[in-house]
Design an enzyme around this catalytic site. Structure first.
Site, PDB file in Angstrom:
ATOM      1  N   CYS A   2       0.822  -1.209   0.000  1.00 13.99           N
ATOM      2  CA  CYS A   2       0.000   0.000   0.000  1.00 13.99           C
ATOM      3  C   CYS A   2       0.859   1.263   0.000  1.00 13.99           C
ATOM      4  O   CYS A   2       1.953   1.279   0.559  1.00 13.99           O
ATOM      5  CB  CYS A   2      -0.873   0.042   1.247  1.00 13.99           C
ATOM      6  SG  CYS A   2      -1.926  -1.383   1.421  1.00 13.99           S
ATOM      7  N   ARG A  27       5.199   0.399  -6.107  1.00  9.95           N
ATOM      8  CA  ARG A  27       5.174  -0.426  -4.896  1.00  9.95           C
ATOM      9  C   ARG A  27       4.246  -1.637  -5.045  1.00  9.95           C
ATOM     10  O   ARG A  27       4.358  -2.595  -4.284  1.00  9.95           O
ATOM     11  CB  ARG A  27       4.689   0.417  -3.700  1.00  9.95           C
ATOM     12  CG  ARG A  27       5.627   1.534  -3.324  1.00  9.95           C
ATOM     13  CD  ARG A  27       4.972   2.499  -2.362  1.00  9.95           C
ATOM     14  NE  ARG A  27       4.745   1.910  -1.058  1.00  9.95           N
ATOM     15  CZ  ARG A  27       5.619   1.915  -0.063  1.00  9.95           C
ATOM     16  NH1 ARG A  27       6.788   2.492  -0.227  1.00  9.95           N
ATOM     17  NH2 ARG A  27       5.336   1.368   1.094  1.00  9.95           N
ATOM     18  N   TRP A  75      -2.828  -2.623  -1.701  1.00  7.67           N
ATOM     19  CA  TRP A  75      -2.403  -3.975  -2.075  1.00  7.67           C
ATOM     20  C   TRP A  75      -3.160  -4.900  -1.131  1.00  7.67           C
ATOM     21  O   TRP A  75      -2.916  -4.914   0.070  1.00  7.67           O
ATOM     22  CB  TRP A  75      -0.887  -4.089  -1.888  1.00  7.67           C
ATOM     23  CG  TRP A  75      -0.301  -5.366  -2.379  1.00  7.67           C
ATOM     24  CD1 TRP A  75       0.006  -5.692  -3.673  1.00  7.67           C
ATOM     25  CD2 TRP A  75       0.107  -6.490  -1.584  1.00  7.67           C
ATOM     26  NE1 TRP A  75       0.556  -6.945  -3.720  1.00  7.67           N
ATOM     27  CE2 TRP A  75       0.629  -7.465  -2.459  1.00  7.67           C
ATOM     28  CE3 TRP A  75       0.067  -6.774  -0.216  1.00  7.67           C
ATOM     29  CZ2 TRP A  75       1.118  -8.682  -2.016  1.00  7.67           C
ATOM     30  CZ3 TRP A  75       0.555  -7.993   0.221  1.00  7.67           C
ATOM     31  CH2 TRP A  75       1.066  -8.930  -0.674  1.00  7.67           C
ATOM     32  N   ASN A 100      -1.581   1.785   5.834  1.00  7.11           N
ATOM     33  CA  ASN A 100      -0.673   0.781   5.291  1.00  7.11           C
ATOM     34  C   ASN A 100      -0.230  -0.080   6.466  1.00  7.11           C
ATOM     35  O   ASN A 100       0.164   0.448   7.505  1.00  7.11           O
ATOM     36  CB  ASN A 100       0.533   1.490   4.637  1.00  7.11           C
ATOM     37  CG  ASN A 100       1.596   0.507   4.174  1.00  7.11           C
ATOM     38  OD1 ASN A 100       1.358  -0.700   4.110  1.00  7.11           O
ATOM     39  ND2 ASN A 100       2.767   1.031   3.853  1.00  7.11           N
ATOM     40  N   GLY A 101      -0.314  -1.413   6.319  1.00  2.49           N
ATOM     41  CA  GLY A 101       0.075  -2.306   7.409  1.00  2.49           C
ATOM     42  C   GLY A 101      -1.022  -3.318   7.668  1.00  2.49           C
ATOM     43  O   GLY A 101      -1.930  -3.485   6.832  1.00  2.49           O
ATOM     44  N   GLU A 483      17.946 -17.197  -8.614  1.00  4.32           N
ATOM     45  CA  GLU A 483      17.550 -15.831  -8.943  1.00  4.32           C
ATOM     46  C   GLU A 483      16.953 -15.771 -10.356  1.00  4.32           C
ATOM     47  O   GLU A 483      15.953 -15.087 -10.588  1.00  4.32           O
ATOM     48  CB  GLU A 483      18.767 -14.902  -8.786  1.00  4.32           C
ATOM     49  CG  GLU A 483      18.572 -13.461  -9.187  1.00  4.32           C
ATOM     50  CD  GLU A 483      17.472 -12.729  -8.410  1.00  4.32           C
ATOM     51  OE1 GLU A 483      16.960 -13.255  -7.411  1.00  4.32           O
ATOM     52  OE2 GLU A 483      17.112 -11.622  -8.848  1.00  4.32           O
ATOM     53  N   LYS A 487      13.202 -14.527 -11.215  1.00  2.00           N
ATOM     54  CA  LYS A 487      12.900 -13.461 -12.184  1.00  2.00           C
ATOM     55  C   LYS A 487      11.869 -13.955 -13.195  1.00  2.00           C
ATOM     56  O   LYS A 487      10.907 -13.260 -13.499  1.00  2.00           O
ATOM     57  CB  LYS A 487      14.162 -13.029 -12.949  1.00  2.00           C
ATOM     58  CG  LYS A 487      15.185 -12.247 -12.202  1.00  2.00           C
ATOM     59  CD  LYS A 487      14.819 -10.810 -11.913  1.00  2.00           C
ATOM     60  CE  LYS A 487      14.127 -10.694 -10.590  1.00  2.00           C
ATOM     61  NZ  LYS A 487      14.923 -10.524  -9.434  1.00  2.00           N
ATOM     62  N   GLU A 490       8.348 -14.378 -11.550  1.00  2.00           N
ATOM     63  CA  GLU A 490       7.618 -13.194 -11.084  1.00  2.00           C
ATOM     64  C   GLU A 490       7.138 -12.288 -12.206  1.00  2.00           C
ATOM     65  O   GLU A 490       6.093 -11.652 -12.068  1.00  2.00           O
ATOM     66  CB  GLU A 490       8.385 -12.417 -10.001  1.00  2.00           C
ATOM     67  CG  GLU A 490       9.607 -11.660 -10.419  1.00  2.00           C
ATOM     68  CD  GLU A 490      10.260 -10.914  -9.237  1.00  2.00           C
ATOM     69  OE1 GLU A 490      11.472 -10.738  -9.288  1.00  2.00           O
ATOM     70  OE2 GLU A 490       9.568 -10.487  -8.299  1.00  2.00           O
ATOM     71  N   HIS A 506      17.987 -36.940  -8.161  1.00  2.00           N
ATOM     72  CA  HIS A 506      17.338 -37.312  -6.895  1.00  2.00           C
ATOM     73  C   HIS A 506      15.865 -36.913  -6.884  1.00  2.00           C
ATOM     74  O   HIS A 506      15.260 -36.858  -5.822  1.00  2.00           O
ATOM     75  CB  HIS A 506      18.086 -36.679  -5.714  1.00  2.00           C
ATOM     76  CG  HIS A 506      19.515 -37.132  -5.626  1.00  2.00           C
ATOM     77  ND1 HIS A 506      19.869 -38.412  -5.277  1.00  2.00           N
ATOM     78  CD2 HIS A 506      20.671 -36.481  -5.910  1.00  2.00           C
ATOM     79  CE1 HIS A 506      21.189 -38.532  -5.321  1.00  2.00           C
ATOM     80  NE2 HIS A 506      21.689 -37.371  -5.705  1.00  2.00           N
ATOM     81  N   LYS A 605       6.580  -3.942  -4.472  1.00  2.00           N
ATOM     82  CA  LYS A 605       8.009  -3.641  -4.463  1.00  2.00           C
ATOM     83  C   LYS A 605       8.572  -3.691  -3.057  1.00  2.00           C
ATOM     84  O   LYS A 605       9.643  -4.204  -2.814  1.00  2.00           O
ATOM     85  CB  LYS A 605       8.233  -2.253  -5.068  1.00  2.00           C
ATOM     86  CG  LYS A 605       9.699  -1.838  -5.147  1.00  2.00           C
ATOM     87  CD  LYS A 605      10.414  -2.678  -6.173  1.00  2.00           C
ATOM     88  CE  LYS A 605      11.915  -2.418  -6.210  1.00  2.00           C
ATOM     89  NZ  LYS A 605      12.617  -3.509  -6.907  1.00  2.00           N
TER      90      LYS A 605
END
Ligand code: AGP
Length: 610
Positions: A2, A27, A75, A100-101, A483, A487, A490, A506, A605
């Site tokens: 948010c 964000r 968000w 926000n939170g 990584e 990428k 996402e 395995h 973000k």
């Protein structure tokens, strides 16, 4: 996560709020809204599901105008991303609030408020807060006290902006666990989740601390601590200018950020290495004395920053010969671990506001570590404020949700840290000089790798219709494979997993068929021959291989094996270099798939909630 913007001014604040929301888009969010007290002292509000552009359109159709207002990008955590859950929330046409939170005791408060006659219009955890402020105003009409009393009922994290139509030229802001900054204008004040939102209107900022409440009118700002005592918080003048957040001609921020890596790395090295030596003081004045006592290192971080930590552990044990253990911050914070007083705790974070990383640091501070060091890209962040030692990566603001330049500059910072610690553990000056030269060669070498762009764009076409992909690496290239997989998943929404190449047989080998692309990072090191054998196992099962190999790795494209020979000569910088093609691969796959690259669905973000 948010985003909050608020303003008290003589002018109409709606354009400032809308521009602020636009600048907070990076964000991550799924709905947006704003509320303004108009010239008749009435609250007006518009909210939309979707993007800030939609809010702009609504605003053009029925403009709001007034000198006091708050705005928000949401968000979703509690309740779907729809209009009724979007902020600002309003209670009885009088109090409007953005948050926000996460309010952890919202269910209990909701029950109490329902029993006292409040009707709920949303599924959010936030609505109880605006109701509580309204309720508190009934016994004391002062908004500051109402917000203060309300915060005493809340468990969890919050940044709040609150306005009251009965007190129309006043804005109350409160912070606990979620970021909030105050912008200082001339005869006007602003609040926001970060400084970017406010750069068009001011360069002067005050960062609120946890427990702070700010009472803001056009010509006066008073900050109180959690005891309601007036406190002074330092004024910061930002050196950023308003156009840091432009795409500079690139199609996406992510591409701009990938291509800015040579510069970001050079900036992160500037004044940190001089005459072949690492300047330890850049970690803080006490760094030399602390580093001389380090006998082991614990690293905690999330996501991409966690991957950076994993690579650092390879360097730390090989170069400094010091044990190094890396943990996912969200796991570490709830684990009972053994701490020794000669262990350095290192947290890594681009934003410095990631809730899990912050909580891990807070736990570490009570656990008896030798000291705490933050590696971070945001100077005035919670993480840097709470750590003993700080090393700032100078990557510049990273807007794309997928972290790129923040990652490579974190690796630079971590390599510098390894050398600075190794100096106290018998690293020779000659070796230090060699490592510094390798670091200094990075901007040029990264630049050369960016020239593989067209080849990688062509390779990306093979991935566009795939649903899954495997990434393989060995040693310090396993975190690079992780990584690369992160990428790809996402931003292109292709399910991607990374494995140590030796683990393939395995279990994951069962997944390999001609519909499963297998991407491998093949540096020219002591594990190359082992990796080649692992790759044969894939080929024998009809899997299609995509190899990023060093010039001297001696692998060529053949039937079912697609090789891009990179201009990389193997040394300690190779993991950093091998990151670049994987970033480009993910980017071009996502472009072909038409995905929302800079703001991928469901992601934020800066992850300021747990
Ligand atoms: C990276 O592409 C991600 N968006 C994400 O994993 C990120 O690295 C993570 O959320 C940690 O963020 P931080 O570095 O700001 O703490």
């Amino acid at each position: 996560m948010c985003g909050i913007v608020g303003a008290v001014a003589q002018r109409d604040v709606s354009p400032v709020l809308l521009e602020g929301l636009k600048r907070l888009e990076y964000r991550g969010y799924d709905s947006a809204g704003l509320a303004v007290t108009n010239h008749d002292n009435q609250l007006q509000r518009i909210r939309v599901q979707g993007k800030v552009n939609e809010l702009h359109k609504e605003h053009e159709a029925s403009p709001l105008s007034g000198g006091t207002g708050i705005a928000h990008t949401r968000w979703a955590t509690h309740g779907k991303p729809n209009v009724s859950n979007a902020h600002p929330h309003i209670c009885r046409d009088q109090v409007a609030l953005v948050h926000n939170g996460i309010i952890e005791n919202h269910e209990q408060l909701r029950e109490q408020q329902s029993a006292s006659g409040f009707e709920f219009k949303s599924e959010t955890d936030t609505e109880v807060v605006v109701n509580a402020v309204y309720e508190a105003l009934q016994s004391n009409p002062d908004l500051l006290h109402a917000v203060f009393d309300t915060t005493k009922q809340l468990h969890g994290a919050y940044a709040l902006g609150v306005i009251n139509s009965a007190d129309p030229e006043r804005l109350i802001a409160a912070k606990n666990g979620s970021p909030l900054v105050i912008g200082i204008g001339i005869g006007e004040y602003f609040i926001a989740s970060d400084v970017f939102a406010l750069l068009p209107v001011t360069q002067q900022f005050i960062f609120l601390e946890d427990g702070d409440i700010a009472d803001i009118t056009r010509d006066k700002l008073t900050i109180y601590n959690s005891e309601l005592e007036i406190v002074d918080r330092p004024l910061n003048v930002s050196e950023l200018n308003a156009d840091v957040a432009d795409k500079a001609g690139y199609r996406h921020y992510m591409l701009k950020e990938i291509f800015s890596q040579p510069n970001a790395i050079a900036e992160s090295l500037e004044n940190r290495v001089i005459d072949g030596q690492v300047i330890t003081n850049e970690f803080g004045q006490d760094a030399d004395s602390i580093f001389s006592q380090v006998k082991s290192v614990k690293i905690a971080a999330c996501g991409t920053s966690y991957h950076a930590g994993l690579i650092a552990a390879y360097w730390m044990e090989e170069i400094a010969k010091i044990p190094c253990h890396v943990e996912i911050a969200s796991e570490y914070r709830y684990r009972k671990s053994v701490v020794t007083d000669d262990t350095l705790f290192v947290s890594i974070s681009q934003s410095g506001e990631t809730a899990d990383t912050l909580a891990a640091l807070q736990l570490a501070k009570q656990s008896g570590f030798l000291s705490t060091l933050a590696i971070c890209n945001v100077g005035e962040s919670s993480l840097t404020r709470e750590s003993d030692l700080v090393f700032l990566t100078h990557a510049g603001p990273e807007i794309g949700v997928a972290s790129t330049k923040a990652f490579t500059t974190q690796l630079v910072a971590l390599f510098l840290m390894v050398i600075a610690i190794a100096k106290h553990n018998n690293l020779s000056t000659e070796d230090e000089n060699t490592f510094v030269k390798q670091l200094e060669s990075l901007p040029g070498r990264v630049n050369q790798l960016l020239h593989h762009k067209e080849e990688i764009e062509t390779m990306a076409k093979d991935f566009a219709d795939k649903h899954h992909a495997l990434f393989l690496g060995r040693g310090s290239f396993l975190p690079i494979a992780m990584e690369g997989a992160l990428k790809l998943k996402e931003i292109s929404y292709i399910h991607a997993e990374a494995y140590a190449a030796g683990e393939l047989k395995h279990g994951p080998l069962a997944l390999v068929d001609d519909d499963m692309p297998v991407v491998a990072v093949a540096p020219n090191n002591n594990l190359l021959e082992k990796l080649k054998s692992n790759l044969q196992e894939v080929k024998a099962r009809g899997g299609k291989l995509y190899l990023f190999a060093d010039k001297e790795s001696d692998v060529e494209s053949t039937e079912g094996v697609y090789v891009i020979n990179l201009n990389v000569v193997y040394d300690f910088m190779a993991p950093i270099l091998h990151t670049i093609p994987l970033q480009l691969l993910a980017y071009y796959v996502a472009v072909i798939k038409g995905a929302d690259i800079d703001q991928p669905r469901n992601l934020a973000k800066s992850v300021t909630v747990e």
